[in-house]
Scaffold this active site. Structure first.
Site, PDB file in Angstrom:
ATOM      1  N   LYS A   1       0.817  -1.210   0.000  1.00  0.00           N
ATOM      2  CA  LYS A   1       0.000   0.000   0.000  1.00  0.00           C
ATOM      3  C   LYS A   1       0.856   1.267   0.000  1.00  0.00           C
ATOM      4  O   LYS A   1       0.518   2.234  -0.661  1.00  0.00           O
ATOM      5  CB  LYS A   1      -0.940   0.037   1.220  1.00  0.00           C
ATOM      6  CG  LYS A   1      -1.901  -1.136   1.280  1.00  0.00           C
ATOM      7  CD  LYS A   1      -2.903  -0.996   2.421  1.00  0.00           C
ATOM      8  CE  LYS A   1      -2.280  -0.877   3.803  1.00  0.00           C
ATOM      9  NZ  LYS A   1      -1.528  -2.070   4.261  1.00  0.00           N
TER      10      LYS A   1
ATOM     11  N   ARG B   1      -9.245   1.717   9.500  1.00  0.00           N
ATOM     12  CA  ARG B   1      -8.775   0.359   9.726  1.00  0.00           C
ATOM     13  C   ARG B   1      -9.714  -0.416  10.649  1.00  0.00           C
ATOM     14  O   ARG B   1      -9.460  -1.578  10.938  1.00  0.00           O
ATOM     15  CB  ARG B   1      -7.410   0.441  10.389  1.00  0.00           C
ATOM     16  CG  ARG B   1      -6.354  -0.384   9.714  1.00  0.00           C
ATOM     17  CD  ARG B   1      -5.012   0.174  10.170  1.00  0.00           C
ATOM     18  NE  ARG B   1      -3.958  -0.735  10.030  1.00  0.00           N
ATOM     19  CZ  ARG B   1      -2.793  -0.433   9.432  1.00  0.00           C
ATOM     20  NH1 ARG B   1      -2.612   0.747   8.886  1.00  0.00           N
ATOM     21  NH2 ARG B   1      -1.837  -1.307   9.406  1.00  0.00           N
TER      22      ARG B   1
ATOM     23  N   ARG C   1      11.240  -7.413   4.560  1.00  0.00           N
ATOM     24  CA  ARG C   1      11.231  -6.016   4.996  1.00  0.00           C
ATOM     25  C   ARG C   1      11.842  -5.889   6.394  1.00  0.00           C
ATOM     26  O   ARG C   1      12.539  -4.925   6.688  1.00  0.00           O
ATOM     27  CB  ARG C   1       9.790  -5.501   4.991  1.00  0.00           C
ATOM     28  CG  ARG C   1       9.687  -4.041   5.313  1.00  0.00           C
ATOM     29  CD  ARG C   1       8.344  -3.487   4.907  1.00  0.00           C
ATOM     30  NE  ARG C   1       7.378  -3.594   5.977  1.00  0.00           N
ATOM     31  CZ  ARG C   1       6.099  -3.193   5.879  1.00  0.00           C
ATOM     32  NH1 ARG C   1       5.649  -2.704   4.738  1.00  0.00           N
ATOM     33  NH2 ARG C   1       5.279  -3.305   6.887  1.00  0.00           N
TER      34      ARG C   1
ATOM     35  N   ARG D   1      12.173  -2.466  11.253  1.00  0.00           N
ATOM     36  CA  ARG D   1      11.051  -1.808  11.925  1.00  0.00           C
ATOM     37  C   ARG D   1      10.691  -2.620  13.149  1.00  0.00           C
ATOM     38  O   ARG D   1      10.656  -3.836  13.105  1.00  0.00           O
ATOM     39  CB  ARG D   1       9.846  -1.765  10.969  1.00  0.00           C
ATOM     40  CG  ARG D   1       9.547  -0.392  10.450  1.00  0.00           C
ATOM     41  CD  ARG D   1       8.506  -0.408   9.379  1.00  0.00           C
ATOM     42  NE  ARG D   1       7.216  -0.929   9.831  1.00  0.00           N
ATOM     43  CZ  ARG D   1       6.086  -0.725   9.166  1.00  0.00           C
ATOM     44  NH1 ARG D   1       6.087  -0.013   8.055  1.00  0.00           N
ATOM     45  NH2 ARG D   1       4.946  -1.226   9.591  1.00  0.00           N
TER      46      ARG D   1
ATOM     47  N   ARG E   1      -0.099  -8.995  13.452  1.00  0.00           N
ATOM     48  CA  ARG E   1      -0.664  -7.909  12.638  1.00  0.00           C
ATOM     49  C   ARG E   1      -1.583  -8.447  11.547  1.00  0.00           C
ATOM     50  O   ARG E   1      -2.593  -7.840  11.214  1.00  0.00           O
ATOM     51  CB  ARG E   1       0.451  -7.055  12.033  1.00  0.00           C
ATOM     52  CG  ARG E   1       0.964  -6.036  13.047  1.00  0.00           C
ATOM     53  CD  ARG E   1       2.337  -5.528  12.712  1.00  0.00           C
ATOM     54  NE  ARG E   1       2.400  -4.833  11.462  1.00  0.00           N
ATOM     55  CZ  ARG E   1       3.435  -4.883  10.627  1.00  0.00           C
ATOM     56  NH1 ARG E   1       4.484  -5.625  10.925  1.00  0.00           N
ATOM     57  NH2 ARG E   1       3.426  -4.202   9.520  1.00  0.00           N
TER      58      ARG E   1
HETATM   59  P1  ADP Z   1       1.330  -1.878   7.909  1.00  0.00           P
HETATM   60  O1  ADP Z   1       0.338  -1.548   6.811  1.00  0.00           O
HETATM   61  O2  ADP Z   1       2.529  -2.575   7.393  1.00  0.00           O
HETATM   62  O3  ADP Z   1       0.711  -2.527   9.105  1.00  0.00           O
HETATM   63  P2  ADP Z   1       1.459   0.891   8.785  1.00  0.00           P
HETATM   64  O4  ADP Z   1       2.668   1.735   8.652  1.00  0.00           O
HETATM   65  O5  ADP Z   1       0.262   1.238   7.963  1.00  0.00           O
HETATM   66  O6  ADP Z   1       1.971  -0.573   8.475  1.00  0.00           O
HETATM   67  O7  ADP Z   1       0.968   0.841  10.329  1.00  0.00           O
HETATM   68  C1  ADP Z   1       1.851   0.538  11.367  1.00  0.00           C
HETATM   69  C2  ADP Z   1       1.096   0.510  12.690  1.00  0.00           C
HETATM   70  O8  ADP Z   1       0.507   1.809  12.943  1.00  0.00           O
HETATM   71  C3  ADP Z   1      -0.086  -0.448  12.773  1.00  0.00           C
HETATM   72  O9  ADP Z   1       0.301  -1.765  13.070  1.00  0.00           O
HETATM   73  C4  ADP Z   1      -0.917   0.204  13.899  1.00  0.00           C
HETATM   74  O10 ADP Z   1      -0.382  -0.066  15.160  1.00  0.00           O
HETATM   75  C5  ADP Z   1      -0.730   1.681  13.624  1.00  0.00           C
HETATM   76  N1  ADP Z   1      -1.820   2.222  12.776  1.00  0.00           N
HETATM   77  C6  ADP Z   1      -1.715   2.703  11.512  1.00  0.00           C
HETATM   78  N2  ADP Z   1      -2.904   3.119  11.045  1.00  0.00           N
HETATM   79  C7  ADP Z   1      -3.805   2.887  12.029  1.00  0.00           C
HETATM   80  C8  ADP Z   1      -5.208   3.066  12.173  1.00  0.00           C
HETATM   81  N3  ADP Z   1      -5.951   3.571  11.184  1.00  0.00           N
HETATM   82  N4  ADP Z   1      -5.792   2.696  13.351  1.00  0.00           N
HETATM   83  C9  ADP Z   1      -5.082   2.183  14.340  1.00  0.00           C
HETATM   84  N5  ADP Z   1      -3.761   1.976  14.285  1.00  0.00           N
HETATM   85  C10 ADP Z   1      -3.112   2.315  13.145  1.00  0.00           C
END
Ligand code: ADP
Length: 209
Positions: free
Chosen positions: A13, A88, A127, A133, A144
């Site tokens: 994404k 989300r 990754r 990370r 996750r």
């Molecule tokens: P990925 O898509 O690889 O999980 P992101 O960078 O989008 O990575 O998100 C990393 C973390 O940030 C998530 O695992 C969560 O803890 C938090 N996060 C991101 N967006 C949201 C959201 N909309 N609601 C709640 N937590 C979020």
């Protein structure tokens, strides 16, 4: 154009949303990046978020809703945005729906990144090695993916009921996936969005409201 992305961690994404934003001149709003900035900057919001992120859990809705809202309002006045990582949860989707409704600007499209678990685990392990990370350790990755299944995947049905989902096969070379997405978005821009101008805006959202 107002687009949101639905897809599990590792689906690509981030890469694709950056390209889509550049192509259509949209603001990209990536909640994961914003949260990592808050953590790095030591804000109160970042402080709350960090423990959840490290465990691979979602950050509480109220934190993310407030953070994203500021950005969306700004981007909306500039002609459109692409949301990577928001909404989300169904609670976030409902909050987003309420803001949009208040302003008469619903999402145009929800882009769903279709990809299997084995491919995701392989990508995320790669990754983890490259970026180190804190949430890319194997156990956290599995968690996750479960969180995605339980909390985010239901959004697909939610937006399907609104008739705005575009499914993209997210397996294959990165450039090929970009081409598929851009082709789909151009088609929708020319067809669905053009005729959507006179649709009764909220008529097809009745299921949840
Ligand atoms: P990925 O898509 O690889 O999980 P992101 O960078 O989008 O990575 O998100 C990393 C973390 O940030 C998530 O695992 C969560 O803890 C938090 N996060 C991101 N967006 C949201 C959201 N909309 N609601 C709640 N937590 C979020």
């Amino acid at each position: 154009m107002r687009v949101l992305l639905i897809g599990p961690p590792g689906a690509g994404k981030g890469t694709q949303s950056t390209r889509i934003a550049a192509h259509f001149d949209l603001t990209r709003i990536a909640t994961g990046d914003l949260l990592r900035e808050e953590v790095a900057g030591g804000s109160a919001r970042g402080h709350t978020a960090q423990a959840y992120m490290d465990r691979g859990d979602l950050v509480p809705d109220d934190v993310v809703i407030a953070m994203t809202r500021e950005r969306v309002v700004k981007a909306n006045s500039k002609g459109g945005y692409i949301l990577d990582g928001y909404p989300r949860t169904l609670a976030q989707a409902e909050a987003a729906y309420r803001w949009a409704k208040a302003r008469g600007v619903p999402f145009d499209l929800a882009l769903y990144f279709d990809i299997g678990t084995d491919e995701l685990l392989a990508r995320l392990a790669g990754r983890a090695r490259e970026e180190s990370r804190s949430d890319d350790a194997e156990e956290t990755i599995r968690h996750r993916l479960e969180v995605f299944r339980a909390q985010t995947y239901p959004l697909l049905a939610h937006y399907e009921r609104r008739g705005i989902v575009v499914r993209v096969d997210a397996v294959g070379p990165v450039d090929a996936i970009t081409e598929r997405i851009l082709a789909a978005l151009h088609w929708h821009k020319a067809n669905a969005l053009a005729s959507g101008a006179d649709r009764p805006e909220w008529a097809f959202g009745a299921a949840e409201e």
